[in-house]
Design an enzyme around this catalytic site. Structure first.
Site, PDB file in Angstrom:
ATOM      1  N   ASP A  27      58.840 -75.299  30.082  1.00  0.00           N
ATOM      2  CA  ASP A  27      59.032 -75.793  31.238  1.00  0.00           C
ATOM      3  C   ASP A  27      59.660 -77.175  31.077  1.00  0.00           C
ATOM      4  O   ASP A  27      59.058 -78.210  31.690  1.00  0.00           O
ATOM      5  CB  ASP A  27      57.856 -75.878  31.981  1.00  0.00           C
ATOM      6  N   ASP A  81      62.542 -71.758  30.953  1.00  0.00           N
ATOM      7  CA  ASP A  81      62.712 -72.837  31.923  1.00  0.00           C
ATOM      8  C   ASP A  81      63.164 -74.132  31.245  1.00  0.00           C
ATOM      9  O   ASP A  81      62.698 -75.258  31.674  1.00  0.00           O
ATOM     10  CB  ASP A  81      61.337 -73.101  32.674  1.00  0.00           C
ATOM     11  N   HIS A 115      62.898 -77.834  32.594  1.00  0.00           N
ATOM     12  CA  HIS A 115      63.293 -78.133  34.085  1.00  0.00           C
ATOM     13  C   HIS A 115      64.396 -79.174  34.049  1.00  0.00           C
ATOM     14  O   HIS A 115      64.589 -80.190  35.014  1.00  0.00           O
ATOM     15  CB  HIS A 115      62.258 -78.367  35.011  1.00  0.00           C
ATOM     16  N   ASN A 163      61.740 -67.841  34.499  1.00  0.00           N
ATOM     17  CA  ASN A 163      61.955 -67.370  35.750  1.00  0.00           C
ATOM     18  C   ASN A 163      62.763 -68.353  36.567  1.00  0.00           C
ATOM     19  O   ASN A 163      63.827 -67.703  37.340  1.00  0.00           O
ATOM     20  CB  ASN A 163      60.634 -67.130  36.494  1.00  0.00           C
ATOM     21  N   HIS A 164      62.937 -69.407  36.403  1.00  0.00           N
ATOM     22  CA  HIS A 164      63.976 -70.464  36.732  1.00  0.00           C
ATOM     23  C   HIS A 164      65.306 -70.443  36.363  1.00  0.00           C
ATOM     24  O   HIS A 164      66.243 -70.421  37.187  1.00  0.00           O
ATOM     25  CB  HIS A 164      63.474 -72.097  36.782  1.00  0.00           C
ATOM     26  N   HIS A 190      56.937 -66.027  28.807  1.00  0.00           N
ATOM     27  CA  HIS A 190      56.939 -67.072  30.103  1.00  0.00           C
ATOM     28  C   HIS A 190      56.532 -66.084  31.151  1.00  0.00           C
ATOM     29  O   HIS A 190      57.290 -65.647  32.026  1.00  0.00           O
ATOM     30  CB  HIS A 190      58.616 -67.308  30.151  1.00  0.00           C
ATOM     31  N   HIS A 235      52.285 -74.663  34.375  1.00  0.00           N
ATOM     32  CA  HIS A 235      52.986 -76.152  34.398  1.00  0.00           C
ATOM     33  C   HIS A 235      51.850 -77.269  34.070  1.00  0.00           C
ATOM     34  O   HIS A 235      52.239 -78.396  33.916  1.00  0.00           O
ATOM     35  CB  HIS A 235      53.499 -76.609  35.452  1.00  0.00           C
TER      36      HIS A 235
END
Ligand SMILES: [Mn+2]
Length: 396
Positions: free
Chosen positions: A8, A48, A10, A83-84, A169, A204
Site C-alpha cells: 500500500d 497498491d 499509493h 484494488n487501486h 491483496h 492500511h
C-alpha cells in the site's frame, strides 16, 4: 534468507488534494527500499504500489527511480497488483515495470513467463506465475472482488510444496472487523494453509498474527491514510481528555520467516474528538494545542446539541493542515418537542448532507444520488452510538 515486505505505497496519491502529500508517499517508498536493499535478499510489494491504475508520467518516473536501486544491486522485487492499481486492460503499469526488469509480477497471466526469478504453471485458462528465490517459492495473485471468491476456492489453487510465501491483496473478515470495518472478500478459513509467511496488502494499518504454520502480516500503508489512521487521538469523554495512540507506520523485514516491523518517520496525523459546548472546546483545544507539532495534520471533530461559531476555533490549534468538522444537532422547539434533522429532511437530502460534509467529497457522487433518488429504498439513518461510529477507516 531475509526479505522486505512492503504494501500500500499509493504512489501518486495527492491526499486532501495536496501535491506535497504525493511527494511524501514517494519519499516513504524510497526510504523503505533504501533500508531494504541494505540487508535483504529480495523485496515483496503486496499491491497498491500506485494510487491509480494509470499513474502520471511523474509518478511512474518516481517508481522507476526507486525500483532501480534494488535492480542495480541484483535484488529482485516481487509484486502483485491491488484494488487501486489493477486494470482490465491487457497491459498494466506492472507489466511495463516488468519489461524494464524492475519488478517480477506474481499471479494469473495469459502468457507463460520464465526467467531467473519467475516460473509458470499451466492452469485451466492461462498460467499462474510464481516467484523463485533459492529454495523459497513466492505464490500469490492480484486483488480479486468478493464476487470472484464466490466462484473460486483459492485453497485449491495455492498449495505449497516447499518453503513458500503467499502474497495477497485482500481484506479478511476477522481482521477487517477488528478495525471496525465490514468490508472484506475472504474469511480466514478461506486462506490456503501451509505457507510460512502470508505477505498481505489492503488493510492500511500494520497488523500481524499467526495462521496455520505461518505468520500472517499486513504492513499497512507507508504514510497515514486518513484521520482514522491517526498517530494520536484526543478524545473528550465528558469528564476527562483521553489520549489514544494509533498504529505505527512502516514495513516489515522478515528473517527466516520471522517478521520485524521497521518504523518510518511520517507526517503526524492528530485526531481530536470533542462533544461539548464552545467554552469547553476552547479550553480543551488550548490544552491540546501545546502537544501538537506545527507540521501535523489535525482534524478536530466537534459535536454539540446546538450550533456555535467555529471561526475563532481555527486559530487555537496550529498545524500544517487543520480540518474542523462539526456535527451540530439542529434542535428546534416546536410545540415543546425536540425536532431532529430526520424530521426536516428526507432520506436523499440527509445522504447529500452527509456526503457534502465528508472529507473527499465528490460532486459527481451527489449528482448520482439525486439522479438515482427515485430508486432508493428508504433506510433509517444510523446515529452514532460508540467511538467506532465517529468513523473508523482502515483500508482501500
Ligand atoms: Mn491500499
Amino acid at each position: 534468507m531475509r526479505f522486505a515486505h512492503i504494501a500500500d505505497v499509493h504512489l501518486g496519491y495527492e491526499q486532501y488534494k495536496l501535491p506535497y502529500r504525493s511527494a511524501e508517499f514517494a519519499e516513504s517508498f524510497r526510504r523503505a527500499v533504501e533500508i531494504a536493499v541494505e540487508s535483504c535478499d529480495f523485496i515483496l510489494i503486496s499491491g497498491d504500489l500506485f494510487h491509480t491504475s494509470r499513474p502520471t508520467p511523474e509518478t511512474l518516473k518516481e517508481a522507476m527511480d526507486v525500483l532501480s536501486i534494488p535492480r542495480e544491486r541484483g535484488i529482485p522485487v516481487f509484486a502483485i497488483d491491488g484494488n487501486h492499481d489493477r486494470t482490465r486492460r491487457k497491459v498494466s503499469v506492472y507489466h511495463l515495470l516488468e519489461s524494464l526488469e524492475l519488478i517480477n509480477l506474481i499471479g494469473f497471466r495469459d502468457e507463460r513467463v520464465e526467467n531467473r526469478w519467475l516460473v509458470s504453471e499451466k492452469i485451466d485458462r492461462g498460467y499462474i506465475v510464481k516467484g523463485v528465490f533459492g529454495d523459497v517459492e513466492i505464490h500469490g495473485m492480484g486483488y480479486m472482488s468478493s464476487v470472484w471468491f464466490e466462484k473460486k476456492d483459492i485453497r485449491k489453487i495455492f498449495k505449497p510444496e516447499c518453503d513458500a510465501i503467499l502474497m495477497l491483496h485482500q481484506g479478511v473478515k476477522e481482521i477487517a472487523e477488528r478495525f471496525g470495518s465490514g468490508s472484506y472478500e475472504l474469511k480466514m478459513e478461506d486462506i490456503p494453509r501451509g505457507y510460512l509467511y502470508y505477505a498481505m496488502g489492503h488493510i492500511h494499518k500494520a497488523f500481524e498474527t499467526n495462521y496455520d504454520i505461518g505468520k500472517f502480516v499486513y504492513p499497512g500503508s507507508l504514510q497515514r491514510w486518513d484521520f482514522g489512521d491517526y498517530e494520536v487521538r484526543f478524545y473528550w469523554d465528558g469528564l476527562r481528555l483521553k489520549t489514544i495512540g494509533g498504529t505505527k507506520k512502516g514495513f516489515y523485514i522478515v528473517e527466516n520467516f520471522e517478521p520485524r516491523f521497521l518504523e518510518l518517520n511520517v507526517r503526524p496525523f492528530i485526531d481530536v474528538k470533542i462533544e461539548a459546548d464552545e467554552k469547553t472546546v476552547k479550553k480543551l483545544l488550548m490544552d491540546i494545542g501545546g502537544k501538537i507539532s506545527s507540521d501535523s495534520f489535525v482534524r478536530i471533530d466537534l459535536r454539540w446539541r446546538e450550533p456555535y461559531d467555529v471561526s475563532s476555533i481555527q486559530g487555537i490549534v496550529r498545524g500544517k493542515y487543520v480540518q474542523i468538522r462539526t456535527r451540530f444537532e439542529r434542535v428546534k422547539m416546536k410545540g415543546g418537542k425536540k425536532i431532529k434533522p430526520e424530521d426536516f429532511f428526507d432520506e436523499v437530502e440527509l445522504k447529500v448532507i452527509e456526503l457534502a460534509g465528508g472529507k473527499d467529497y465528490n460532486a459527481q457522487d451527489i449528482v448520482n444520488i439525486l439522479v438515482q433518488s427515485d430508486e432508493m429504498e428508504t433506510k433509517t439513518l444510523r446515529k452514532p452510538k460508540s467511538l467506532l461510529d465517529w468513523g473508523v477507516s482502515y483500508e482501500d
